[in-house]
Design an enzyme around this catalytic site. Structure first.
Site, PDB file in Angstrom:
ATOM      1  N   HIS A 259       0.852  -1.193   0.000  1.00  0.00           N
ATOM      2  CA  HIS A 259       0.000   0.000   0.000  1.00  0.00           C
ATOM      3  C   HIS A 259       0.886   1.241   0.000  1.00  0.00           C
ATOM      4  O   HIS A 259       1.685   1.440   0.919  1.00  0.00           O
ATOM      5  CB  HIS A 259      -0.903  -0.004   1.230  1.00  0.00           C
ATOM      6  CG  HIS A 259      -1.826   1.176   1.293  1.00  0.00           C
ATOM      7  ND1 HIS A 259      -2.803   1.396   0.345  1.00  0.00           N
ATOM      8  CD2 HIS A 259      -1.916   2.198   2.165  1.00  0.00           C
ATOM      9  CE1 HIS A 259      -3.460   2.501   0.649  1.00  0.00           C
ATOM     10  NE2 HIS A 259      -2.936   3.000   1.738  1.00  0.00           N
ATOM     11  N   ASP A 261       0.499   5.243  -0.191  1.00  0.00           N
ATOM     12  CA  ASP A 261      -0.354   6.430  -0.234  1.00  0.00           C
ATOM     13  C   ASP A 261       0.163   7.375  -1.309  1.00  0.00           C
ATOM     14  O   ASP A 261       1.348   7.738  -1.323  1.00  0.00           O
ATOM     15  CB  ASP A 261      -0.366   7.120   1.128  1.00  0.00           C
ATOM     16  CG  ASP A 261      -1.207   6.362   2.142  1.00  0.00           C
ATOM     17  OD1 ASP A 261      -2.278   5.873   1.759  1.00  0.00           O
ATOM     18  OD2 ASP A 261      -0.798   6.261   3.306  1.00  0.00           O
ATOM     19  N   ASP A 371      -7.902   1.484   2.730  1.00  0.00           N
ATOM     20  CA  ASP A 371      -7.491   2.444   3.757  1.00  0.00           C
ATOM     21  C   ASP A 371      -8.253   3.755   3.718  1.00  0.00           C
ATOM     22  O   ASP A 371      -7.751   4.773   4.182  1.00  0.00           O
ATOM     23  CB  ASP A 371      -5.987   2.731   3.592  1.00  0.00           C
ATOM     24  CG  ASP A 371      -5.420   3.514   4.779  1.00  0.00           C
ATOM     25  OD1 ASP A 371      -5.898   3.315   5.904  1.00  0.00           O
ATOM     26  OD2 ASP A 371      -4.517   4.342   4.572  1.00  0.00           O
ATOM     27  N   HIS A 576      -7.367   9.555  -0.740  1.00  0.00           N
ATOM     28  CA  HIS A 576      -7.999   9.570   0.581  1.00  0.00           C
ATOM     29  C   HIS A 576      -7.206  10.273   1.676  1.00  0.00           C
ATOM     30  O   HIS A 576      -7.710  10.397   2.797  1.00  0.00           O
ATOM     31  CB  HIS A 576      -8.368   8.146   1.022  1.00  0.00           C
ATOM     32  CG  HIS A 576      -7.202   7.229   1.215  1.00  0.00           C
ATOM     33  ND1 HIS A 576      -6.848   6.278   0.284  1.00  0.00           N
ATOM     34  CD2 HIS A 576      -6.312   7.107   2.217  1.00  0.00           C
ATOM     35  CE1 HIS A 576      -5.792   5.610   0.719  1.00  0.00           C
ATOM     36  NE2 HIS A 576      -5.441   6.093   1.896  1.00  0.00           N
TER      37      HIS A 576
END
Length: 1039
Positions: A259, A261, A371, A576
């Site tokens: 993951h 971001d 997430d 997000h």
């Protein structure tokens, strides 16, 4: 097993084995200390730069001699190291590593290509130069190591989420060549797993003791100084892990994952390098482990890699063909699940799926959003419309109040669409392959007995890093071991296929997946929220006008490439941790620049489309008044004068069309509606009345009365004040920018610091207004103009705030003379109800919620709606409607929300239901003002409408050119049912439509969806909250 006696003391035996593998204790004589053998130095040189240079440019710079122990920095700089090495001839036949430890994140370059990331935090501190050095291999090499001056999780000062430390320095602590002992590594993995089994199964388990006894015997047999003892120890471990379980074992599907971001505690540009570091490592692992499958989301990140690391991108495509690299998600980024509009969510999939199809030959089958901070009830319908029926996330495991009752279930959306959802029961997307995690995946599973399969995402995440060879080694050992679940290296497709076989036993969750945490992200960084709403509106309007211009002008070229670029900027900002405001200052500044790019490029596109739209029409040169919404509007508009001033005019513009601007001579001497009356009383209060509503403000600007004139019904609760600004203390437990806690409600303080008396602004006629100043605190102030227009069913509050606070929360409240157990909130393509009471923990956990353009509190035959043009946080508790305006968190951005803000909200009392009263249309009108655009040539002297819809329940949301049609003169129309009803309606058009067909959200034609055109009308049928898309093939206009 060897029969060596030992005392029955579980703890000492356990800790004996722990110390035997410890990287800290007794490394002079334990097994860990033998992981590396002989070593030799390397020759280092370096150069430091504030820029993120491409490899080709970096290697041309002037390098200076360097050595272990050197410091470099500060934060966000880059230090490039040239590593010149000579492998000793005596190491032939052995595995040789470059051992590298430094602060920051590193990327190894070999022969001009990125080959592996190195990070202490990600347990990657060596690069394999040769798995088995051959005599013919070159022994002299030059590598480059690019070290970014930031960690996996940024560079927070004193705390992970603190603002970055701009003065932080970084150090190189190790750089050498060493012989790596793979047999020692294998034994270490065995012993760590045996300890995990012993601890995880506990002292009541026979298998736990077997694991501990096996490990103890291995320690007895294995002499770290004598490698010839290793095989016997290994045989004991192999025997233990080779003892298989029964057929009923739970199966864990282990998928490599990383993951990253897209921006968070580091800027967007650093994410590009994080992708290269993480994915080059994954490529190496896929080469070495043909059964390893790596799932990767976010088309934007892949597009960055394609652009800046084309060689790496080609390798990813190669492994995608092999089935080891699996694109997932289908979206441009892993967007926020609450704040983006319905159309923006569709575009996430449209841009993402098209990219995956183009670059990897197929679209994604799974939506992947592990997430984000909650999930809209319209996502199931949007997913299904984009070819996806499977969804993976885990964020609801963060709920602060209630434990979500399922891990595998069907999720039913607002319209009834259903998708299969899986939450990996380990409650993480960054597993490391430990026994503890494997056991938790089974014991924590809330759907035991309903399905015998679970997902398991392994690899360092958030800041990247991804899987390691050690993680893979652990998971392979546990493939089928008695006492543990069965573990198989798997893919998302294999997992969901297995879950689908068990789907007859699964439960269904209806409605939104609300995260009971991070409620502050609906409000933090108000300028980001405002930019998001404004840019969604700009792109909507550009597409509408460009589509109409395409239909009417043979010369007009639809700006497809420009619009794709602007949409991708907006979609990027909807990541997000960006639109939510939970990012560092550098990211927020980049995002604001992207919004400005959309504005500065979008407005000229609007003007160009308007010019093409009216080209050749007769009439005087002047202004064109354009309505981009699908209903007729009569509104007061400020029209520019030649001298630079503005004059008010009442204009009527048809649905999705235009009208000529009224000239001064054509202004009506008598208004068709009652004019606005403004009256100031001797006590300083002001009344505004337009015959529809009557507004009374006290001298401080608070609303003492709001009456629906026709019925005489009062909307404000007796003895209460509306438009009451309130201030709360806002100190969360940890996640500053993310969280507003329930206890903030206990600190409510009305803002009473009047800074000036209420004054009349515009004195009536077409518009009446009053304005006032309010001192919020010694450091913050507010000014507001309360505006009422002729014929308008709502009163507007134009607000300017100069905000300089720390850990305060500003809201505005409206106590209503209404009683209802639920309030209604607009969401994407529809609305939903939430409770106004605190009966259950599920109810009171929603003390702060999100909405889009409006919220409404209604009882039988009367209600009150609160509209806004850029806010998302809201709540209705009891009879009080509250709009969240500004927060003041200090981490990760200490400057968040500081400064000047402008926003508008509006209050609309109404008879009957909000649907019948037109609240939805009113909120659209507030957010999509009429456009007054100059006509470069003669402006048309008649009105024109392109589309209209016969039912007020159906909203024509989008008009755009089709993305993939061979015929460029094909439009896509997207409509949705907004009231929550079954509706038959007619879509009227004046465009030269040749053919009409239904399509999905990816604009793929429905083979059975042909629509017949009757008298320029199409008949459409909708179920509640259904979204429908059409393809309209246009005839060519005359030249």
């Amino acid at each position: 097993m060897a029969a060596a006696p030992f005392l029955k003391h579980w703890r000492t035996t356990f800790e004996r084995v722990e110390k035997f593998v410890s990287p800290i204790y007794f490394t002079d004589c334990n097994l860990r200390g033998r992981l590396f053998g002989d070593s030799c130095s390397v020759t280092l040189s370096s150069f430091l730069t504030p820029e993120r240079l491409p490899y080709e440019k970096a290697v041309q710079q002037n390098f200076s001699p360097a050595q272990v122990g050197d410091s470099f920095g500060p934060t966000w700089w880059t230090c490039w190291f040239r590593v010149e090495l000579v492998i000793p001839e005596v190491w032939v036949g052995q595995e040789v590593h470059l051992c590298w430890e430094s602060d920051g994140e590193s990327l190894v370059w070999r022969d001009g290509e990125p080959v592996q990331g190195l990070t202490k935090e990600g347990e990657k501190t060596s690069y394999v130069l040769s798995e088995r050095l051959r005599a013919s291999d070159p022994r002299s090499l030059t590598l480059y190591v690019e070290v970014a001056c930031n960690g996996l999780l940024g560079a927070g000062k004193g705390s992970m989420i603190a603002a970055p430390d701009p003065e932080k320095m970084f150090q190189l602590s190790q750089a050498k060549l060493a012989v790596f002992h793979r047999d020692v590594h294998s034994l270490l993995v065995d012993l760590e797993l045996l300890l995990g089994v012993a601890k995880g199964l506990g002292e009541d388990s026979q298998r736990s003791f077997q694991a501990l006894h096996t490990a103890n015997q291995m320690v007895n047999i294995c002499d770290p100084a004598q490698p010839e003892t290793y095989p016997a120890a290994k045989a004991l471990a192999s025997k233990f892990f080779g003892q298989h379980g029964g057929e009923s074992q739970h199966t864990i599907h282990a998928m490599g994952h990383c993951h990253i971001d897209t921006a968070w505690l580091w800027p967007f540009k650093e994410t590009v390098r994080k992708c290269a570091r993480s994915w080059s490592t994954a490529v190496t692992l896929m080469e070495q482990n043909t059964d390893f499958i790596f799932a990767c989301s976010q088309a934007q990140q892949l597009e960055w890699v394609k652009s800046q690391y084309p060689g790496l991108h080609a390798r990813l495509q190669e492994f995608a063909c092999r089935g080891q690299f699996v694109p997932v998600g289908g979206t441009w980024v892993e967007m926020d699940g609450n704040l983006p509009s319905g159309e923006a969510m569709v575009r996430q999939f449209l841009q993402g799926q098209n990219f995956f199809l183009q670059e990897f030959g197929k679209m994604c089958s799974e939506f992947w959003l592990p997430d984000t901070f909650g999930y809209s009830a319209q996502l199931p319908q949007i997913m299904q419309g984009c070819g996806i029926k499977r969804f993976l996330t885990q964020k609801l495991s963060w709920n602060l109040v209630n434990s979500f009752p399922h891990h595998t279930f069907f999720w039913e959306g607002l319209d009834g669409s259903r998708v299969l959802v899986h939450f990996p029961p380990g409650d993480s997307y960054g597993m490391q392959g430990s026994v503890e995690e494997v056991l938790k995946t089974v014991t924590n599973n809330r759907d035991k007995g309903r399905t015998n399969h679970s997902g398991f995402l392994f690899g360092f995440g958030d800041g990247g890093g991804g899987p390691t060879q050690t993680m893979l080694d652990r998971l392979k050992r546990l493939s089928n071991t008695d006492g543990l679940p069965r573990v198989q290296l798997s893919s998302p497709g294999q997992l969901f296929t297995a879950l689908e076989r068990d789907s007859g036993q699964l439960c269904t969750w209806v409605g939104e997946l609300f995260l009971e945490l991070h409620n502050g992200t609906y409000t933090t960084h108000a300028q980001l929220k405002k930019g998001n709403r404004e840019c969604e509106q700009i792109l909507h309007d550009v597409e509408v006008l460009s589509s109409l211009a395409l239909a009417r002008s043979a010369q007009f070229l639809y700006p497809a490439a420009q619009l794709q670029h602007l949409w991708r900027l907006l979609l990027l900002n909807q990541f997000h941790d960006v639109v939510t405001g939970s990012c560092i200052q550098l990211v927020a500044e980049d995002a604001m620049n992207y919004y400005e790019d959309i504005r500065s490029h979008g407005n000229p596109l609007l003007s160009a489309a308007a010019a093409a739209l009216c080209a050749g029409e007769p009439g005087p040169k002047g202004l064109l008044i354009i309505n981009t919404l699908p209903w007729k509007r009569t509104e007061v508009l400020a029209l520019p004068k030649p001298c630079g001033a503005h004059s008010l005019a009442l204009v009527t513009v048809p649905s999705i069309g235009y009208a000529p601007a009224p000239t001064p001579t054509s202004l009506q001497p008598l208004l068709p509606q009652q004019p606005v009356f403004v009256m100031q009383e001797t006590d300083g209060s002001v009344t505004l009345d337009n015959g529809i509503i009557r507004v009374r403000l006290d001298p401080t600007g608070c609303l003492t009365s709001l009456v629906l004139v026709a019925s005489g019904r009062e909307a404000i609760a007796e003895g209460a004040l509306g438009n009451q600004f309130v201030l709360f203390d806002d100190v969360p437990l940890y996640w500053d920018a993310w969280d507003v806690m329930d206890y903030h409600l206990e600190t409510r303080k009305p803002v009473l610091g009047q800074a000036g008396t209420l004054a009349v602004g515009t004195e009536g006629g077409l518009r009446g207004s009053a304005w006032f100043l309010l001192q919020i605190s010694p450091n913050s102030r507010l000014s507001q103009e309360v505006v009422l227009d002729v014929g308008c069913p709502y009163v507007r509050f134009h607000t300017e705030v100069h905000w300089h606070e720390a850990h305060k929360f500003l809201k505005v409240e409206f106590p209503a003379r209404i009683r209802s157990p639920q309030a209604t909130y607009e969401i994407q393509f529809g609305h939903l109800q939430r409770p106004t009471h605190n009966n259950t923990s599920w109810d009171w956990a929603r003390y702060e919620v999100w909405a889009h353009r409006w919220i409404d509190l209604s009882e039988c035959d009367f209600g009150l709606a609160l509209l806004n043009n850029c806010k998302y946080g809201a709540s209705v508790r009891g009879n009080v409607l509250s709009l969240s305006l500004l927060r003041a968190p200090k981490a990760p951005d200490a400057t968040a929300d500081m400064g000047r803000h402008e926003f508008t909200y509006a209050l609309m009392p109404h008879k009957g239901s909000f649907q019948e009263a037109g609240v939805i249309h009113a909120a659209y009108n507030l957010n999509f003002p009429l456009l007054a655009l100059p006509a470069p040539g003669p402006a048309p002297d008649t009105t024109w409408s392109a589309f209209s819809v016969s039912s007020p329940a159906v909203v024509l949301e989008t008009i755009k050119q089709a993305e993939r049609c061979h015929q460029h003169r094909t439009l896509v129309l997207r409509l949705y049912e907004a009231h929550g009803s079954h509706v038959d309606c007619w879509l009227h058009t004046s465009l030269p439509v040749q053919e009409a067909t239904l399509c999905d959200l990816l604009e793929q034609r429905d083979p059975t969806g042909h629509l017949s055109l009757q008298d320029n009308r199409l008949k459409l049928t909708f179920s509640p909250f259904q979204v429908r898309s059409l393809l309209l093939v246009l005839q060519s206009p005359p030249n």
